[in-house]
Structure formats: structure tokens, C-alpha cells
Motif scaffolding. Structure first.
Motif, PDB file in Angstrom:
ATOM      1  N   GLN A 142      13.750  -3.562 -14.923  1.00 45.13           N
ATOM      2  CA  GLN A 142      13.158  -2.310 -15.091  1.00 45.13           C
ATOM      3  C   GLN A 142      14.201  -1.310 -14.220  1.00 45.13           C
ATOM      4  OE1 GLN A 142      12.691  -2.658 -18.968  1.00 45.13           O
ATOM      5  NE2 GLN A 142      10.747  -3.658 -18.614  1.00 45.13           N
ATOM      6  N   SER A 143      14.313  -0.800 -13.769  1.00 49.52           N
ATOM      7  CA  SER A 143      14.298  -0.280 -13.108  1.00 49.52           C
ATOM      8  C   SER A 143      16.509  -0.026 -13.812  1.00 49.52           C
ATOM      9  CB  SER A 143      14.994   0.202 -11.165  1.00 49.52           C
ATOM     10  OG  SER A 143      13.238   1.031 -11.728  1.00 49.52           O
ATOM     11  N   TYR A 144      16.960  -1.875 -13.179  1.00 54.89           N
ATOM     12  CA  TYR A 144      18.374  -2.020 -13.189  1.00 54.89           C
ATOM     13  C   TYR A 144      19.063  -1.736 -14.491  1.00 54.89           C
ATOM     14  CZ  TYR A 144      22.838  -3.659 -13.226  1.00 54.89           C
ATOM     15  OH  TYR A 144      24.354  -4.025 -12.909  1.00 54.89           O
ATOM     16  N   PHE A 187      19.211   6.113 -10.776  1.00 57.63           N
ATOM     17  CA  PHE A 187      17.990   5.896 -12.101  1.00 57.63           C
ATOM     18  C   PHE A 187      17.261   5.737 -10.977  1.00 57.63           C
ATOM     19  CE2 PHE A 187      14.509   3.890 -13.923  1.00 57.63           C
ATOM     20  CZ  PHE A 187      14.725   4.663 -14.836  1.00 57.63           C
ATOM     21  N   TRP A 188      16.916   4.502  -9.838  1.00 57.54           N
ATOM     22  CA  TRP A 188      15.773   4.533  -8.913  1.00 57.54           C
ATOM     23  C   TRP A 188      15.450   5.984  -8.373  1.00 57.54           C
ATOM     24  CZ3 TRP A 188      15.274   4.315  -3.412  1.00 57.54           C
ATOM     25  CH2 TRP A 188      14.116   4.096  -3.392  1.00 57.54           C
ATOM     26  N   PHE A 189      16.631   6.524  -7.802  1.00 62.39           N
ATOM     27  CA  PHE A 189      16.135   7.656  -7.178  1.00 62.39           C
ATOM     28  C   PHE A 189      15.291   8.765  -7.570  1.00 62.39           C
ATOM     29  CE2 PHE A 189      17.250  11.586  -4.305  1.00 62.39           C
ATOM     30  CZ  PHE A 189      16.816  11.437  -3.918  1.00 62.39           C
ATOM     31  N   CYS A 190      16.186   8.735  -8.708  1.00 58.92           N
ATOM     32  CA  CYS A 190      15.715  10.100 -10.180  1.00 58.92           C
ATOM     33  C   CYS A 190      14.056   9.991 -10.431  1.00 58.92           C
ATOM     34  CB  CYS A 190      17.001  10.346 -10.448  1.00 58.92           C
ATOM     35  SG  CYS A 190      18.476  10.894 -10.600  1.00 58.92           S
ATOM     36  N   SER A 191      14.079   8.255 -10.168  1.00 57.65           N
ATOM     37  CA  SER A 191      12.484   8.123 -10.812  1.00 57.65           C
ATOM     38  C   SER A 191      10.822   8.372  -9.703  1.00 57.65           C
ATOM     39  CB  SER A 191      11.886   6.811 -11.485  1.00 57.65           C
ATOM     40  OG  SER A 191      12.915   5.851 -12.538  1.00 57.65           O
ATOM     41  N   LEU A 192      11.729   8.529  -8.626  1.00 57.48           N
ATOM     42  CA  LEU A 192      10.779   8.253  -7.831  1.00 57.48           C
ATOM     43  C   LEU A 192       9.851   9.785  -7.901  1.00 57.48           C
ATOM     44  CD1 LEU A 192      12.672   7.290  -3.987  1.00 57.48           C
ATOM     45  CD2 LEU A 192      11.128   6.459  -6.014  1.00 57.48           C
ATOM     46  N   ARG A 377      -0.439   5.895  -5.511  1.00 54.95           N
ATOM     47  CA  ARG A 377       1.002   6.911  -4.854  1.00 54.95           C
ATOM     48  C   ARG A 377       1.514   6.254  -4.210  1.00 54.95           C
ATOM     49  NH1 ARG A 377       0.155  12.882  -2.617  1.00 54.95           N
ATOM     50  NH2 ARG A 377       0.027  13.464  -4.922  1.00 54.95           N
ATOM     51  N   ARG A 378       0.987   5.594  -2.685  1.00 57.20           N
ATOM     52  CA  ARG A 378       1.752   4.543  -1.524  1.00 57.20           C
ATOM     53  C   ARG A 378       2.021   3.467  -2.242  1.00 57.20           C
ATOM     54  NH1 ARG A 378      -1.479   6.023   4.062  1.00 57.20           N
ATOM     55  NH2 ARG A 378      -1.364   8.615   4.125  1.00 57.20           N
ATOM     56  N   GLY A 379       1.346   2.744  -3.196  1.00 51.32           N
ATOM     57  CA  GLY A 379       1.031   1.953  -4.331  1.00 51.32           C
ATOM     58  C   GLY A 379       2.221   1.611  -4.691  1.00 51.32           C
ATOM     59  N   GLY A 380       2.106   2.986  -5.989  1.00 50.40           N
ATOM     60  CA  GLY A 380       3.661   2.788  -6.040  1.00 50.40           C
ATOM     61  C   GLY A 380       5.126   3.177  -6.330  1.00 50.40           C
ATOM     62  N   TYR A 381       5.355   3.447  -4.865  1.00 49.68           N
ATOM     63  CA  TYR A 381       6.238   4.274  -3.650  1.00 49.68           C
ATOM     64  C   TYR A 381       6.581   2.309  -3.110  1.00 49.68           C
ATOM     65  CZ  TYR A 381       6.561   8.545  -4.260  1.00 49.68           C
ATOM     66  OH  TYR A 381       6.356  10.128  -5.380  1.00 49.68           O
ATOM     67  N   ILE A 382       5.725   2.063  -3.023  1.00 48.11           N
ATOM     68  CA  ILE A 382       5.573   0.502  -1.914  1.00 48.11           C
ATOM     69  C   ILE A 382       6.134  -0.168  -3.364  1.00 48.11           C
ATOM     70  CG2 ILE A 382       4.715  -1.779  -1.295  1.00 48.11           C
ATOM     71  CD1 ILE A 382       3.153  -0.112  -0.244  1.00 48.11           C
TER      72      ILE A 382
END
Length: 561
Positions: A142-144, A187-192, A377-382
């Protein structure tokens, strides 16, 4: 001495990176709970019915939903027949969403904790891992797609941003180019930052998306109709399959709509647990899901039909992003501004869908896999890191086969849903002893045998076996026609077989902690203390021994198989 010092440093480091949890828990309990896994206390129950309406409107408006009718029309259905399939499929999905969502809305626990009542304290880890792995893969995919939105946004400003002219450093056949990868990374970076916010606060993102994105979609809809001078040929063409072939194509269309929702059906408690009251997560979900997804599909059909008039020499353009790219090539500055706004809306749509369906789900699941050190939160970043590292563009080089595999694989979650729903509604009749879901002692009612409920796993495997041959056929292997017919109704066969087997096994070997009448006791939950031999004012009351089978404090060994 040095070994002891090294061990002390490791212990101090481990303590430093621990997430929030209640003091006084045993080491075993720290493998079962933290602040994010505990039942949601009243202060965080902020989701009312309109939050769920906004959530599902926001989730329904994405690229996949826009294109969901395309394969049905290509396979021979007329546009209105495909649209009926979408309506029916998402009404069924909404029904199952409400069934699983009620567990979370009543007891304010997420999917990883609710799964313990059916699969066992440790047995629940496999379904949780299964869901988390799927979420990480889909996050990257989905990020792609979101990166494609960013590519169009940049190109609407600078037309020189073109994958055909920018030097490409990626190998041919890799599935991407330098321009596409940079857009994907942006897109990936701005989603963080969106992952940072707690679940009970992220509802505001879905509210903004629920207003902005559909307006942009309607604008593109009107733009295409006006530019084409009408709805186009796809709306006027009739179905090309008839008789039993037509019936089976409609069945497959309905099932593809349900399969698109299989993961969300399983983990809806992750969101519904933040509901103020159980009914807040009922009708708001049941009606909004089919209406939202059908409306998005309707717009997608008409836009694609209009595109056949605008670009008659091209193949049907089902992907709205491909259509926007063409608009850039033959539009002026005003048109490019409109394209930028619409592409930004689609980017927000992908962000919201990724957060809702993948980031939060994976974060919640990973929390249950290692609760001492991982929170949502940590799981989301993983999940985000895995989504980037997996290089989704490599997987999408054979897009049709890969996405078919993912969609096909996801329906195996119907076996998990079958066990969960049967356990809650039929076997336990709505009764859960919440404190015991966090009790690692062998005498607990959800410990079963070594922490695994063999009944649930037997039913789960049975639900998979009924579909496994057809599943192999779905990814390109030649299988008997009978297996294909069974697989055409895969979600129902998996659900019915798993729930039926689980019900029969519980008749032969009943599980403990069941009520003999309907008894939901979620209203007793405020802020439960999970420390052994300690009861807070908000813990569940002691239930009448005659009303609840096995609901005493399990001083005696619970029934074992």
C-alpha cells in the motif's frame, strides 16, 4: 565478576527499554500484558458512532476499492451486476465485522487478547503472528501505491519529474525506477508521524479523510463525465457470460469483496475496544461499510467508463492514478493544480488505509508477541520498517499473481474468525473472565493444555483443509474442478467448517468458564489490576456459581481434555 557486571548491564538495559506496564507482575505475566494490551479504561473510550462512520468512509475510499469492480467487468459481468456483488459482499463483511467488533466494544480488549479465550494463552500467538505478517506485507504494498500518488503530485508541479527521462539507477525488471522509488520513500517517510499517535486519538485523521477524500473523488468523477460528454461505453455494455457461468462469476465477485475484508473482520476488536458503548460500534459499522465501499466502487466504474471516451485508443484505464498521469500530459497549469489536489487526496486515502488496516493492526499484534518491550507505537514502526525493507516493487513485478496470492491467503483468516465467533457467541454465550485472560498460571480457565486449546486448532486446520486445494488452484496450479467450486465460496466454507468443528468438539469436551445463559459482563470493567491476589474496585465481580459454569476463582483444577 566481569560476567556478573555484563549481566547487570543487560538487565539494566532491558529494564530501560521496557514499555509501560503495571508494577508487581510476574515474569510470565509480562509476556501477556502491558498498558496497550490491558482493557481500555473509560478515559480512552472516545470512539462514538460518528467516529466509526468516519473511520469506514475513510477506509473505503482507496485505490483498491476504486478498482474492485474492474476484474468482475473484465470477467464478463455488466457494471450493475458487478456493483450488486460489491453491495452484497460488503453487507456480509459488515455483518461479520459487527460480530467480532462486539467482543472488543463490550470487553474493551483487542484481537490478540480476545483470541486467548478460544486458542489459549500461548496458542493465540500463531493467529496473531499470522495477522501481523500479513499486515507488514500489505503495508509495503500500500505504501508503494501511495508513492505513485506522490509521484503524480510532484509531476503536477514539475513536469520534468518523469520516470522516462530521469536517469534510472535500478536494474531493468526490478519493478521500479529511481523516480518511483524516491516517490515511494517520500510517502513512506511522511507516513511515520501518523504512527506516533495513540489509537484513541488517530480517529481525527479518519475524520479529515472522510471529508476531504470523497470530495476529491467526486470532483474527478464530474471532471471525467464532463470531459467525456457522458458516461462512456462500459456503462452501456451488457454481460458477456450467461447461465451458470454468470451465477459463478457473481459468486466470485461477492467473495472477492469479502476476501478484501478478511483481515479486518478478524481484528476489528483492535478499534471497537475504544467505543464508548457497544452499540456505538454496531449500526455505524453495519451500514457505513457497504454504503462507503459501494459508493467508491460506483465512482470508479463511471470514471473508467468515461476514460474510454477520452482515450479511445488505449485499453480500459481502471487505475485512477494512471488516468491522472495522462491528464498531466495533455493539461495546462489549472488542470495540473486540480490533479495535484486529487493526487494528494488519494495519498491521504492510502495513508489512512495503511494506518487503519496495517500499521495499527500489526502494532497491536506485535504488542502481544513481545509485550514487555513492544507497544502499539513501536510495533507500528517495526511494521513500517519491514514494509520498506521488503522492497514491495520487487513483489509487484508480477502484480496479478502476487496480489491474487495475498487475497487468496487472507481468506484463510476465515478459519480464525469461525473459531472466535463460535467460541464467543455459542460456546461461552458472551461471558469472558477478563482477568484470567492475563493469568499465566496453569490453573486458569484459558490455559487449557500447555497454553493451547486443541479444539480451536483442530477446527482451524479443518477450515483450512477444506480450502487448501482450491487455494493452490488460485495461484496457478491445475486442480480438480470440485475444489475450485468449493474455493469459489472460500470464506463461507472456511468459516462454517471451522465453527462447526469447534462447536462439536466443545460438545464432546467442554471448555471451562462458560455461561449457561447469555451473559456479557463488560460493564463491570473499569481499570482492572492484573497483579495476583489483588482486586481493584474496577475488577469483575464474583459471579453466581449457579449462573456461570466454571466462573469461580478456579481453586480446583479446571477441566482438562
Amino acid at each position: 565478576m566481569s560476567r556478573r557486571l555484563h549481566s547487570s548491564k543487560l538487565s539494566a538495559f532491558a529494564h530501560k527499554i521496557e514499555v509501560d506496564h503495571e508494577e508487581g507482575l510476574t515474569s510470565a505475566q509480562l509476556m501477556l500484558t502491558n498498558h496497550d494490551l490491558k482493557p481500555v479504561e473509560p478515559a480512552r473510550r472516545l470512539w462514538g458512532p460518528w467516529n466509526f462512520v468516519g473511520f469506514w468512509i475513510a477506509d473505503s475510499f482507496n485505490i483498491n476499492t476504486w478498482m474492485i469492480s474492474s476484474s468482475m467487468i473484465v470477467n464478463g459481468l455488466s457494471w450493475w451486476q458487478s456493483w450488486i456483488c460489491v453491495w452484497i459482499g460488503y453487507f456480509v463483511a459488515g455483518f461479520f465485522i459487527c460480530l467480532t467488533g462486539r467482543i472488543g466494544a463490550t470487553y474493551h480488549i483487542g484481537f490478540p487478547v480476545s483470541a486467548r479465550s478460544s486458542f489459549g494463552l500461548w496458542g493465540s500467538l500463531w493467529p496473531v503472528f499470522n495477522r501481523a505478517a500479513m499486515a507488514c506485507v500489505w503495508y509495503g504494498v500500500q505504501s508503494y501505491i501511495g508513492g505513485h500518488c506522490v509521484y503524480i503530485m510532484i509531476r503536477a508541479i514539475w513536469t520534468s519529474w518523469d520516470r522516462q527521462t530521469i536517469p534510472n539507477t535500478f536494474a531493468e525488471g526490478s519493478g521500479t525506477t529511481t523516480a518511483d522509488f524516491v516517490s515511494f520513500f517520500l510517502f513512506w517517510f511522511c507516513s511515520l508521524p501518523a504512527i506516533w499517535f495513540p489509537v484513541h486519538q488517530i480517529r481525527h485523521l479518519f475524520t479529515v479523510k472522510a471529508y476531504f477524500v470523497p470530495m476529491a473523488g467526486v470532483a474527478l468523477f464530474i471532471w471525467c463525465l464532463v470531459r467525456a460528454g457522458g458516461a462512456g461505453p462500459i456503462i452501456r455494455q451488457s454481460n458477456t457470460v450467461h447461465g451458470s457461468d454468470l451465477a459463478w462469476e457473481m459468486v466470485k465477485g461477492i467473495m472477492s469483496s469479502i476476501a478484501n475484508f478478511a483481515t479486518l473482520i478478524v481484528n476489528d476488536p483492535d478499534f471497537s475496544r475504544f467505543a464508548k458503548k457497544p452499540r456505538d460500534a454496531l449500526w455505524s459499522q453495519f451500514f457505513t461499510i457497504p454504503i462507503g465501499f459501494a459508493a467508491t466502487s460506483f465512482i470508479g466504474i463511471f470514471v473508467s467508463s468515461s476514460a474510454r471516451v477520452i482515450y479511445p485508443d488505449d485499453k480500459p484505464i481502471w487505475d485512477p492514478l494512471d488516468l491522472l498521469e495522462k491528464f498531466i500530459n495533455d493539461g495546462g497549469s489549472a488542470a495540473r493544480f486540480g490533479i495535484f489536489v486529487i493526487a494528494a487526496a488519494f495519498a491521504l486515502a492510502q495513508l489512512g488505509t495503511n494506518i487503519a488496516a496495517n500499521s495499527i493492526s500489526a502494532g497491536t499484534d506485535m504488542t502481544a508477541l513481545l509485550p514487555r518491550f513492544i507497544n502499539i507505537r513501536r510495533g507500528g514502526y517495526i511494521c513500517a520498517a519491514v514494509g520498506l525493507a521488503m522492497c514491495p516493487y520487487n513483489l509487484l513485478t508480477s502484480a496479478n499473481q502476487f496480489t491474487t496470492y495475498l487475497s487468496a491467503y487472507s481468506v484463510f483468516l476465515s478459519s480464525i474468525a469461525g473459531v472466535q465467533i463460535c467460541d464467543y457467541y455459542i460456546v461461552r454465550k458472551g461471558f469472558l473472565d477478563i482477568k484470567e485472560l492475563y493469568d499465566a498460571r496453569k490453573t486458569g480457565p484459558y490455559f487449557f493444555n500447555f497454553g493451547f486449546n486443541w479444539r480451536a486448532y483442530t477446527a482451524y486446520i479443518a477450515g483450512i483443509l477444506i480450502n487448501v486445494v482450491g487455494f493452490v488452484g488460485a495461484i496457478g496450479v491445475d486442480v480438480p474442478m470440485g475444489a475450485r467450486y468449493i474455493y469459489n465460496v472460500n470464506f463461507f466454507t472456511g468459516f462454517i467448517v471451522s465453527s462447526g468443528v469447534y462447536f462439536l468438539l466443545n460438545k464432546l469436551s467442554p471448555v471451562p468458564a462458560c455461561s449457561d445463559k447469555w451473559m456479557e459482563v463488560g460493564d463491570e470493567i473499569t481499570d482492572i489490576s492484573l497483579v495476583y491476589d489483588q482486586h481493584s474496585s474496577g475488577s469483575q465481580r464474583d459471579f453466581d456459581e449457579e449462573a456461570v459454569v466454571g466462573s469461580k476463582k478456579y481453586a480446583d483444577e479446571p477441566p482438562k481434555a
